[in-house]
Write a protein that holds these residues in place. Structure first.
Motif, PDB file in Angstrom:
ATOM      1  N   ILE A 134       0.168 102.952 123.291  1.00  0.00           N
ATOM      2  CA  ILE A 134       0.942 102.063 122.408  1.00  0.00           C
ATOM      3  C   ILE A 134       1.899 101.259 123.275  1.00  0.00           C
ATOM      4  CG2 ILE A 134       2.593 101.940 120.505  1.00  0.00           C
ATOM      5  CD1 ILE A 134       1.572 104.712 119.621  1.00  0.00           C
ATOM      6  N   VAL A 135       1.972  99.955 123.017  1.00  0.00           N
ATOM      7  CA  VAL A 135       2.977  99.118 123.664  1.00  0.00           C
ATOM      8  C   VAL A 135       3.743  98.361 122.594  1.00  0.00           C
ATOM      9  CG1 VAL A 135       1.601  98.859 125.756  1.00  0.00           C
ATOM     10  CG2 VAL A 135       1.469  97.099 123.985  1.00  0.00           C
ATOM     11  N   THR A 136       5.019  98.094 122.864  1.00  0.00           N
ATOM     12  CA  THR A 136       5.756  97.156 122.027  1.00  0.00           C
ATOM     13  C   THR A 136       6.329  96.085 122.946  1.00  0.00           C
ATOM     14  OG1 THR A 136       8.068  97.966 121.934  1.00  0.00           O
ATOM     15  CG2 THR A 136       6.405  99.172 120.652  1.00  0.00           C
ATOM     16  N   GLU A 137       6.215  94.847 122.493  1.00  0.00           N
ATOM     17  CA  GLU A 137       6.524  93.690 123.333  1.00  0.00           C
ATOM     18  C   GLU A 137       7.625  92.839 122.716  1.00  0.00           C
ATOM     19  OE1 GLU A 137       4.300  89.961 125.600  1.00  0.00           O
ATOM     20  OE2 GLU A 137       3.113  91.474 124.538  1.00  0.00           O
ATOM     21  N   PRO A 138       8.816  92.839 123.317  1.00  0.00           N
ATOM     22  CA  PRO A 138       9.883  91.987 122.796  1.00  0.00           C
ATOM     23  C   PRO A 138       9.703  90.531 123.234  1.00  0.00           C
ATOM     24  CG  PRO A 138      10.723  93.850 124.099  1.00  0.00           C
ATOM     25  CD  PRO A 138       9.279  93.714 124.396  1.00  0.00           C
ATOM     26  N   ALA A 139      10.147  89.623 122.402  1.00  0.00           N
ATOM     27  CA  ALA A 139      10.191  88.217 122.789  1.00  0.00           C
ATOM     28  C   ALA A 139      11.166  88.060 123.949  1.00  0.00           C
ATOM     29  CB  ALA A 139      10.625  87.361 121.605  1.00  0.00           C
ATOM     30  N   PHE A 140      10.810  87.214 124.913  1.00  0.00           N
ATOM     31  CA  PHE A 140      11.673  87.076 126.087  1.00  0.00           C
ATOM     32  C   PHE A 140      11.587  85.671 126.671  1.00  0.00           C
ATOM     33  CE2 PHE A 140       7.862  87.059 128.372  1.00  0.00           C
ATOM     34  CZ  PHE A 140       8.008  87.148 129.748  1.00  0.00           C
ATOM     35  N   GLY A 199      -8.222  99.743 123.583  1.00  0.00           N
ATOM     36  CA  GLY A 199      -7.801 100.902 122.813  1.00  0.00           C
ATOM     37  C   GLY A 199      -6.303 101.079 122.737  1.00  0.00           C
ATOM     38  N   ILE A 200      -5.562 100.013 122.995  1.00  0.00           N
ATOM     39  CA  ILE A 200      -4.097 100.075 122.972  1.00  0.00           C
ATOM     40  C   ILE A 200      -3.579  99.374 121.727  1.00  0.00           C
ATOM     41  CG2 ILE A 200      -1.989  99.280 124.128  1.00  0.00           C
ATOM     42  CD1 ILE A 200      -3.401  99.677 126.785  1.00  0.00           C
ATOM     43  N   SER A 201      -2.661 100.039 121.037  1.00  0.00           N
ATOM     44  CA  SER A 201      -2.015  99.456 119.856  1.00  0.00           C
ATOM     45  C   SER A 201      -0.826  98.611 120.298  1.00  0.00           C
ATOM     46  CB  SER A 201      -1.560 100.580 118.922  1.00  0.00           C
ATOM     47  OG  SER A 201      -0.830 100.063 117.830  1.00  0.00           O
ATOM     48  N   HIS A 202      -0.763  97.376 119.832  1.00  0.00           N
ATOM     49  CA  HIS A 202       0.273  96.426 120.256  1.00  0.00           C
ATOM     50  C   HIS A 202       1.163  96.055 119.075  1.00  0.00           C
ATOM     51  CE1 HIS A 202       2.029  92.472 121.149  1.00  0.00           C
ATOM     52  NE2 HIS A 202       1.849  92.729 122.438  1.00  0.00           N
ATOM     53  N   HIS A 203       2.471  96.281 119.230  1.00  0.00           N
ATOM     54  CA  HIS A 203       3.479  95.803 118.289  1.00  0.00           C
ATOM     55  C   HIS A 203       4.430  94.881 119.040  1.00  0.00           C
ATOM     56  CE1 HIS A 203       2.020  99.354 116.159  1.00  0.00           C
ATOM     57  NE2 HIS A 203       2.533  98.834 115.056  1.00  0.00           N
ATOM     58  N   CYS A 204       5.218  94.121 118.313  1.00  0.00           N
ATOM     59  CA  CYS A 204       6.144  93.218 118.986  1.00  0.00           C
ATOM     60  C   CYS A 204       7.486  93.160 118.266  1.00  0.00           C
ATOM     61  CB  CYS A 204       5.543  91.814 119.112  1.00  0.00           C
ATOM     62  SG  CYS A 204       5.348  90.935 117.539  1.00  0.00           S
ATOM     63  N   TRP A 205       8.420  92.534 118.950  1.00  0.00           N
ATOM     64  CA  TRP A 205       9.753  92.217 118.435  1.00  0.00           C
ATOM     65  C   TRP A 205       9.940  90.713 118.566  1.00  0.00           C
ATOM     66  CZ3 TRP A 205      13.005  96.508 117.293  1.00  0.00           C
ATOM     67  CH2 TRP A 205      12.521  97.745 117.747  1.00  0.00           C
ATOM     68  N   LEU A 206      10.613  90.093 117.627  1.00  0.00           N
ATOM     69  CA  LEU A 206      10.822  88.654 117.685  1.00  0.00           C
ATOM     70  C   LEU A 206      12.308  88.326 117.627  1.00  0.00           C
ATOM     71  CD1 LEU A 206       8.019  87.415 115.263  1.00  0.00           C
ATOM     72  CD2 LEU A 206       7.885  87.759 117.738  1.00  0.00           C
ATOM     73  N   GLY A 207      12.669  87.256 118.304  1.00  0.00           N
ATOM     74  CA  GLY A 207      14.061  86.828 118.300  1.00  0.00           C
ATOM     75  C   GLY A 207      14.265  85.778 119.372  1.00  0.00           C
ATOM     76  N   LEU A 208      15.509  85.387 119.539  1.00  0.00           N
ATOM     77  CA  LEU A 208      15.883  84.395 120.544  1.00  0.00           C
ATOM     78  C   LEU A 208      16.545  85.128 121.704  1.00  0.00           C
ATOM     79  CD1 LEU A 208      15.933  81.351 121.149  1.00  0.00           C
ATOM     80  CD2 LEU A 208      18.201  81.272 120.099  1.00  0.00           C
ATOM     81  N   ASN A 209      15.866  85.160 122.843  1.00  0.00           N
ATOM     82  CA  ASN A 209      16.381  85.841 124.019  1.00  0.00           C
ATOM     83  C   ASN A 209      17.683  85.187 124.486  1.00  0.00           C
ATOM     84  OD1 ASN A 209      16.528  86.232 127.138  1.00  0.00           O
ATOM     85  ND2 ASN A 209      15.019  87.725 126.469  1.00  0.00           N
ATOM     86  N   PRO A 210      18.647  85.979 124.972  1.00  0.00           N
ATOM     87  CA  PRO A 210      19.941  85.399 125.341  1.00  0.00           C
ATOM     88  C   PRO A 210      19.872  84.347 126.434  1.00  0.00           C
ATOM     89  CG  PRO A 210      19.767  87.700 126.053  1.00  0.00           C
ATOM     90  CD  PRO A 210      18.654  87.449 125.101  1.00  0.00           C
ATOM     91  N   LYS A 211      18.836  84.371 127.271  1.00  0.00           N
ATOM     92  CA  LYS A 211      18.731  83.340 128.301  1.00  0.00           C
ATOM     93  C   LYS A 211      18.450  81.968 127.703  1.00  0.00           C
ATOM     94  CE  LYS A 211      17.499  86.117 132.320  1.00  0.00           C
ATOM     95  NZ  LYS A 211      16.558  86.293 133.463  1.00  0.00           N
ATOM     96  N   GLU A 212      17.984  81.933 126.452  1.00  0.00           N
ATOM     97  CA  GLU A 212      17.719  80.666 125.781  1.00  0.00           C
ATOM     98  C   GLU A 212      18.649  80.473 124.583  1.00  0.00           C
ATOM     99  OE1 GLU A 212      13.265  79.458 126.128  1.00  0.00           O
ATOM    100  OE2 GLU A 212      13.294  81.621 125.783  1.00  0.00           O
TER     101      GLU A 212
END
Length: 267
Positions: free
Chosen positions: A27-33, A64-77
């Protein structure tokens, strides 16, 4: 089974997915960056959110990997307030998608006034929607100041439970402060600007293994998508029990992420 709770797979190759799957990362979770340059329009963010919520889960599933994410405005932008408002107008549409766990990674980079304002706006959005929050803390010398500012901003909103907020990129001088305030802490295994595996395990030895996860934050920079696996080996070398290792690499992130109804563990 291992959960990699903060990694930027849009920057990684399919060979990385294959290697991660072979080493037990399911399992991976991927934040917006930040992609290494500042996006100029809200449409650019919309395309990126589309990639995270549609294209990347399909790519991960091939291994075979489950992918979730996070969304938002990264502080660098988060310096251009006009652009930030445009992005926040379109953000709710994407937050409703089935693989999105909450807002992230939001936070501070240089602790500037506009960054703080955008963080406050996104915390307000998370509070209204009862979203989980994944927070980016500044690197290097501004980390302690930025972490304190973040804890104060989020802690001031009575609608947000600290159980539903993870403060990432914690280090020796911030992890105990985060945990004492009731938040979750993330330790990032990233060369140069964050922790090595040795330092991360040192922190676990002194601060304990409760309410902490490990992640690689691997992206387009010099980084390692197997860093969490290697940290687990370092824990084993130092005599941590298999139960403790599994707790840090699987049960802890599963407990935090499981607060989202969209997060499902398939063994």
């Amino acid at each position: 089974m291992i959960i990699e709770p903060h990694i930027h797979m849009v920057s990684r190759t399919t060979d990385d997915y294959r290697a991660m799957a072979m080493h037990g990362i399911a399992i991976v979770t991927e934040p917006a960056f930040w992609p290494g340059y500042d996006r100029r329009t809200a449409a650019g963010f919309a395309d990126y959110f589309e990639q995270l919520t549609v294209a990347e889960p399909v790519r991960a599933a091939k291994f075979g990997i489950s992918h979730h994410c996070w969304l938002g405005l990264n502080p660098k932008e988060a310096v251009d307030l006009g652009l930030a408002l445009e992005v926040l107008e379109i953000l709710p549409e994407y937050l409703d998608r089935p693989t999105v766990l909450g807002l992230g990674e939001i936070g501070l980079n240089r602790n500037g006034r506009n960054e703080i304002k955008v963080l406050e706006w996104q915390v307000e959005l998370a509070a209204r929607r009862n979203e989980l929050i994944l927070v980016h803390t500044p690197h290097l010398e501004d980390k302690l100041k930025g972490t304190r500012l973040i804890l104060d901003i989020i802690g001031a909103d009575s609608r947000i439970s600290t159980d539903r907020v993870l403060i990432d990129h914690a280090e020796e001088h911030t992890v105990d402060l985060i945990l004492e305030k009731g938040f979750w802490a993330g330790i990032t295994l990233y060369p140069h600007s964050k922790c090595s595996a040795d330092r991360a395990v040192d922190i676990l030895e002194t601060s304990g293994c409760e309410r902490i996860w490990l992640n690689s934050a691997a992206d387009w920079g010099v980084s390692n998508p197997l860093a969490v696996v290697e940290a687990g080996e370092e824990m084993r070398r130092r005599g941590f029990s298999e139960e403790a290792i599994s707790g840090v690499l699987f049960r802890n992130p599963a407990a935090f992420l499981g607060q989202s109804p969209r997060f499902k563990v398939q063994c």
